[in-house]
Design an enzyme around this catalytic site. Structure first.
Site, PDB file in Angstrom:
ATOM      1  N   LYS A 176      61.662  12.830  55.602  1.00  0.00           N
ATOM      2  CA  LYS A 176      61.516  13.316  54.224  1.00  0.00           C
ATOM      3  C   LYS A 176      60.913  14.711  54.247  1.00  0.00           C
ATOM      4  O   LYS A 176      59.869  14.931  54.869  1.00  0.00           O
ATOM      5  CB  LYS A 176      60.591  12.347  53.465  1.00  0.00           C
ATOM      6  CG  LYS A 176      60.905  12.141  51.999  1.00  0.00           C
ATOM      7  CD  LYS A 176      59.966  11.061  51.434  1.00  0.00           C
ATOM      8  CE  LYS A 176      60.268  10.814  49.980  1.00  0.00           C
ATOM      9  NZ  LYS A 176      59.340   9.810  49.373  1.00  0.00           N
TER      10      LYS A 176
HETATM   11  O1  G3P Z   1      58.819   8.610  45.865  1.00  0.00           O
HETATM   12  C1  G3P Z   1      58.219   9.415  44.920  1.00  0.00           C
HETATM   13  C2  G3P Z   1      57.345   8.633  44.041  1.00  0.00           C
HETATM   14  O2  G3P Z   1      56.468   7.911  44.820  1.00  0.00           O
HETATM   15  C3  G3P Z   1      56.565   9.362  43.002  1.00  0.00           C
HETATM   16  O3  G3P Z   1      56.310   8.460  42.024  1.00  0.00           O
HETATM   17  O4  G3P Z   1      55.209   7.497  40.095  1.00  0.00           O
HETATM   18  O5  G3P Z   1      53.947   9.094  41.579  1.00  0.00           O
HETATM   19  O6  G3P Z   1      55.729   9.910  40.085  1.00  0.00           O
HETATM   20  P1  G3P Z   1      55.221   8.765  40.876  1.00  0.00           P
END
Ligand code: G3P
Length: 217
Positions: free
Chosen positions: A83
């Protein structure tokens, strides 16, 4: 549509994996911190449990160091997807990995223009962040729709991995649009089965069955 679980919580992954609902896993530095585990150790454990792609994120910001970190992560298991962030250094590292046939997930995508660059750099997956766009009064689902249209226009092979998924509606909207993959927290995937009418209907069935006085076996 493929389901990736967005967590480094091994127990939660195992539970959904046992339900046959895990096609892959995505992690990031915040999820590794949340797990309280060593990145190599926990990623190896996840790769052993799940047959699909497991995304592990580099933390360097220059291409050369990203490449050495990515190669170290790739050594963990054959199903590692490296990633990298959607920066020019990340795209440079992506191109290097893709030229060696390695799986690459280009993350932190917030625009269709960025997604075009990820596809041209040979990314296996691009991760547009739906929830974070919505958090900032942008339309995250509209971005998924735009990327789908553009990728289909040019036959780009990069898979759209909708990330930062916050709700079941995000998942169904992505499915309606034709995103290739969603990655969501375990709780959001589990909530997909919830429906008040299912609960009410089952309750009534069981009440009525009770009145029959019968047993099936
Ligand atoms: O994979 C990306 C994700 O973990 C981000 O999620 O909910 O922190 O915006 P969030």
């Amino acid at each position: 549509m493929k389901f990736f679980v967005d967590t480094a919580d091994v127990a939660a992954i195992r539970e959904l994996n046992d339900l046959g609902m895990v096609d892959g896993v995505t992690t990031n530095p915040s999820l590794i911190l949340k797990s309280g585990r060593d990145i190599i150790e926990v990623t190896r454990e996840i790769c052993a449990m799940v047959s699909g792609p497991v995304s592990a994120e580099v933390v360097a910001t220059d291409a050369r160091t990203m490449i050495s970190e990515g190669l170290a992560l790739a050594k963990i298991a054959p199903n590692i997807a490296i990633k990298v962030p959607l920066t020019w250094d990340g795209l440079t590292a992506c191109k290097a990995f893709a030229s060696e046939g390695r799986m690459v997930n280009v993350t932190l995508c917030f625009s269709a223009a960025q997604a075009i660059l990820a596809a041209k750099a040979g990314a296996s997956f691009v991760s547009p962040f739906v929830g974070r766009l919505d958090d900032n009064n942008h339309d995250g689902i509209q971005l998924i729709e735009d990327i789908r249209t553009i990728y289909d226009n040019y036959g780009f092979k990069t898979e759209i991995l909708a990330a930062s998924i916050r709700s079941v509606n995000h998942i169904t909207d992505c499915a309606r649009i034709g995103a290739d993959v969603i990655t969501a927290p375990p709780a959001v995937i589990k909530a997909m089965a919830n429906h008040v009418l299912t609960d009410k209907g089952l309750e009534q069935f069981l009440k009525d069955w009770g009145k029959t006085g019968q047993k099936i076996n």
